[in-house]
Design a protein around this motif. Structure first.
Motif, mmCIF file in Angstrom:
data_model
loop_
_atom_site.group_PDB
_atom_site.id
_atom_site.type_symbol
_atom_site.label_atom_id
_atom_site.label_comp_id
_atom_site.label_asym_id
_atom_site.label_seq_id
_atom_site.Cartn_x
_atom_site.Cartn_y
_atom_site.Cartn_z
ATOM 1 N N SER A 127 66.286 -6.489 36.683
ATOM 2 C CA SER A 127 67.709 -6.831 36.615
ATOM 3 C C SER A 127 67.869 -8.123 35.830
ATOM 4 C CB SER A 127 68.304 -6.993 38.020
ATOM 5 O OG SER A 127 67.675 -8.054 38.702
ATOM 6 N N LEU A 128 69.115 -8.398 35.476
ATOM 7 C CA LEU A 128 69.453 -9.660 34.824
ATOM 8 C C LEU A 128 70.188 -10.530 35.833
ATOM 9 C CD1 LEU A 128 70.795 -8.448 31.348
ATOM 10 C CD2 LEU A 128 68.509 -9.295 31.918
ATOM 11 N N LEU A 129 69.939 -11.826 35.766
ATOM 12 C CA LEU A 129 70.636 -12.812 36.571
ATOM 13 C C LEU A 129 71.301 -13.753 35.578
ATOM 14 C CD1 LEU A 129 71.224 -14.173 39.305
ATOM 15 C CD2 LEU A 129 68.975 -15.276 39.130
ATOM 16 N N LEU A 130 72.634 -13.815 35.596
ATOM 17 C CA LEU A 130 73.363 -14.528 34.554
ATOM 18 C C LEU A 130 74.436 -15.437 35.141
ATOM 19 C CD1 LEU A 130 73.978 -11.426 32.251
ATOM 20 C CD2 LEU A 130 72.199 -13.171 31.955
ATOM 21 N N GLY A 131 74.715 -16.504 34.408
ATOM 22 C CA GLY A 131 75.875 -17.313 34.711
ATOM 23 C C GLY A 131 77.120 -16.623 34.176
ATOM 24 N N LYS A 151 73.624 -0.907 19.344
ATOM 25 C CA LYS A 151 72.672 0.208 19.355
ATOM 26 C C LYS A 151 71.448 -0.237 18.557
ATOM 27 C CE LYS A 151 75.665 3.658 20.649
ATOM 28 N NZ LYS A 151 76.132 3.192 21.913
ATOM 29 N N ASP A 152 70.280 0.286 18.935
ATOM 30 C CA ASP A 152 69.065 0.024 18.173
ATOM 31 C C ASP A 152 68.067 1.128 18.459
ATOM 32 O OD1 ASP A 152 66.874 -1.122 20.239
ATOM 33 O OD2 ASP A 152 68.866 -1.826 20.813
ATOM 34 N N GLU A 153 67.118 1.290 17.577
ATOM 35 C CA GLU A 153 66.118 2.357 17.713
ATOM 36 C C GLU A 153 65.062 2.033 18.763
ATOM 37 O OE1 GLU A 153 64.465 3.476 13.949
ATOM 38 O OE2 GLU A 153 66.445 3.710 13.047
ATOM 39 N N GLU A 154 64.877 0.767 19.074
ATOM 40 C CA GLU A 154 63.830 0.353 20.006
ATOM 41 C C GLU A 154 64.240 0.497 21.470
ATOM 42 O OE1 GLU A 154 64.948 -1.787 17.502
ATOM 43 O OE2 GLU A 154 63.428 -1.043 16.127
ATOM 44 N N GLY A 155 65.516 0.753 21.741
ATOM 45 C CA GLY A 155 65.982 0.909 23.115
ATOM 46 C C GLY A 155 66.361 -0.378 23.811
ATOM 47 N N PHE A 156 66.341 -1.498 23.081
ATOM 48 C CA PHE A 156 66.663 -2.797 23.677
ATOM 49 C C PHE A 156 68.108 -2.813 24.182
ATOM 50 C CE2 PHE A 156 67.600 -7.305 23.928
ATOM 51 C CZ PHE A 156 66.410 -7.858 24.359
ATOM 52 N N ALA A 157 69.035 -2.379 23.351
ATOM 53 C CA ALA A 157 70.446 -2.395 23.734
ATOM 54 C C ALA A 157 70.691 -1.484 24.937
ATOM 55 C CB ALA A 157 71.332 -1.976 22.560
ATOM 56 N N GLU A 158 70.083 -0.308 24.921
ATOM 57 C CA GLU A 158 70.246 0.603 26.056
ATOM 58 C C GLU A 158 69.722 -0.032 27.344
ATOM 59 O OE1 GLU A 158 68.563 4.890 27.590
ATOM 60 O OE2 GLU A 158 68.720 4.572 25.427
ATOM 61 N N ARG A 159 68.586 -0.721 27.253
ATOM 62 C CA ARG A 159 68.012 -1.396 28.431
ATOM 63 C C ARG A 159 68.936 -2.518 28.901
ATOM 64 N NH1 ARG A 159 64.590 -0.807 32.734
ATOM 65 N NH2 ARG A 159 63.544 -2.746 33.203
ATOM 66 N N MET A 160 69.431 -3.329 27.976
ATOM 67 C CA MET A 160 70.360 -4.419 28.335
ATOM 68 C C MET A 160 71.578 -3.854 29.052
ATOM 69 S SD MET A 160 69.742 -7.670 27.587
ATOM 70 C CE MET A 160 71.256 -8.525 27.198
ATOM 71 N N SER A 212 71.933 -0.943 30.647
ATOM 72 C CA SER A 212 71.702 -0.164 31.865
ATOM 73 C C SER A 212 71.198 -0.980 33.049
ATOM 74 C CB SER A 212 70.717 0.971 31.574
ATOM 75 O OG SER A 212 69.438 0.461 31.269
ATOM 76 N N LEU A 213 70.597 -2.131 32.797
ATOM 77 C CA LEU A 213 70.068 -2.934 33.903
ATOM 78 C C LEU A 213 71.182 -3.432 34.819
ATOM 79 C CD1 LEU A 213 67.368 -5.238 32.263
ATOM 80 C CD2 LEU A 213 66.986 -3.506 34.019
ATOM 81 N N PRO A 214 70.910 -3.515 36.122
ATOM 82 C CA PRO A 214 71.863 -4.183 37.012
ATOM 83 C C PRO A 214 71.953 -5.668 36.643
ATOM 84 C CG PRO A 214 70.156 -3.020 38.265
ATOM 85 C CD PRO A 214 69.753 -2.988 36.824
ATOM 86 N N LYS A 215 73.149 -6.213 36.770
ATOM 87 C CA LYS A 215 73.364 -7.624 36.479
ATOM 88 C C LYS A 215 73.884 -8.314 37.734
ATOM 89 C CE LYS A 215 73.770 -5.777 32.213
ATOM 90 N NZ LYS A 215 73.644 -4.338 32.136
ATOM 91 N N PHE A 216 73.283 -9.443 38.071
ATOM 92 C CA PHE A 216 73.768 -10.293 39.146
ATOM 93 C C PHE A 216 74.346 -11.527 38.474
ATOM 94 C CE2 PHE A 216 70.466 -7.679 40.996
ATOM 95 C CZ PHE A 216 71.138 -7.158 42.091
ATOM 96 N N VAL A 217 75.606 -11.812 38.773
ATOM 97 C CA VAL A 217 76.341 -12.846 38.034
ATOM 98 C C VAL A 217 76.819 -13.918 38.997
ATOM 99 C CG1 VAL A 217 78.280 -13.288 36.492
ATOM 100 C CG2 VAL A 217 77.092 -11.081 36.402
ATOM 101 N N ALA A 218 76.460 -15.154 38.694
ATOM 102 C CA ALA A 218 76.925 -16.297 39.476
ATOM 103 C C ALA A 218 78.351 -16.620 39.045
ATOM 104 C CB ALA A 218 76.019 -17.499 39.239
ATOM 105 N N SER A 219 79.314 -16.280 39.892
ATOM 106 C CA SER A 219 80.714 -16.548 39.554
ATOM 107 C C SER A 219 81.569 -16.560 40.808
ATOM 108 C CB SER A 219 81.255 -15.491 38.597
ATOM 109 O OG SER A 219 82.634 -15.705 38.387
ATOM 110 N N GLU A 220 82.350 -17.600 40.928
ATOM 111 C CA GLU A 220 83.337 -17.687 42.004
ATOM 112 C C GLU A 220 84.694 -17.174 41.537
ATOM 113 O OE1 GLU A 220 82.994 -18.602 45.174
ATOM 114 O OE2 GLU A 220 80.889 -19.174 45.048
ATOM 115 N N THR A 221 84.838 -16.943 40.226
ATOM 116 C CA THR A 221 86.159 -16.615 39.692
ATOM 117 C C THR A 221 86.321 -15.175 39.222
ATOM 118 O OG1 THR A 221 85.506 -17.405 37.500
ATOM 119 C CG2 THR A 221 86.576 -19.005 38.970
ATOM 120 N N LEU A 222 85.253 -14.538 38.774
ATOM 121 C CA LEU A 222 85.379 -13.165 38.281
ATOM 122 C C LEU A 222 85.636 -12.209 39.431
ATOM 123 C CD1 LEU A 222 82.533 -13.011 35.604
ATOM 124 C CD2 LEU A 222 84.984 -13.221 35.215
#
Length: 179
Positions: A43-47, A62-71, A73-83
């Motif tokens: 997963s990603l942990l982001l501000g 989009k890219d042929e290497e699958g990087f964008a698809e991985r970015m 599709s991964l679950p993201k945990f976001v530090a935010s009190e406002t969103l």
């Protein structure tokens, strides 16, 4: 226990913000490192700011290497009190951030942090960072946000790996030192 892994671009003088300055140095060596880090995490942990910038840009990529698809599709945990509106596969962490992240680490999955300087600084203070992957670019900007803030308490890391790319970027990994 899972790991929190930080991937950060920085200049010789420690500036990390607005990394458009990385473009002239970008090459396959850096891309391969980023690919390896992304595909090794669960997963990603982001501000909030990084999340909003990424959520705007990445779904269009989009890219042929699958990087964008991985970015995307991964679950993201976001530090935010406002969103409030969860998009781009995100869960918002509210309340005591250090406690919330500690709970996530207990789930045995690895979380990757891109950017998110304030989040990284807070997690460093609470000894929650397990690995730092710093890409130090041969450039001095003279001003800007830095990864390590003035007054940061001492933290010890051990060198994992270090090498230079053909464009002069130093790729170094550090793991939390066990004293």
């Amino acid at each position: 226990m899972g790991k929190i892994i930080v991937s950060m671009y920085m200049t010789l003088d420690g500036v990390i913000e607005e990394p458009s300055w990385t473009a002239p140095y970008w090459n396959d060596e850096i891309a391969n490192l980023q690919h390896t880090l992304l595909f090794a995490c669960d997963s990603l942990l982001l501000g909030r700011t990084t999340y909003e910038e990424f959520a705007e840009a990445w779904p269009k990529m989009k890219d042929e290497e699958g990087f964008a698809e991985r970015m995307n599709s991964l679950p993201k945990f976001v530090a935010s009190e406002t969103l409030e509106t969860s998009e781009w596969n995100a869960t918002f962490l509210k309340g005591n951030l250090a406690e919330e992240v500690q709970k996530l680490k207990q789930n045995d999955h690895n979380m990757l942090i891109y950017g998110s300087a304030r989040l990284v600084q807070l997690l460093l203070e609470h000894d929650l960072i397990d690995e730092l992957h710093l890409m130090v670019f041969p450039l001095v900007l003279g001003e800007g946000k830095r990864l390590f803030k003035v007054g940061q308490s001492q933290k010890k890391f051990s060198l994992g790996t270090s090498r230079a790319t053909s464009t002069g970027v130093i790729l170094s990994s550090y793991v939390t030192a066990t004293t």
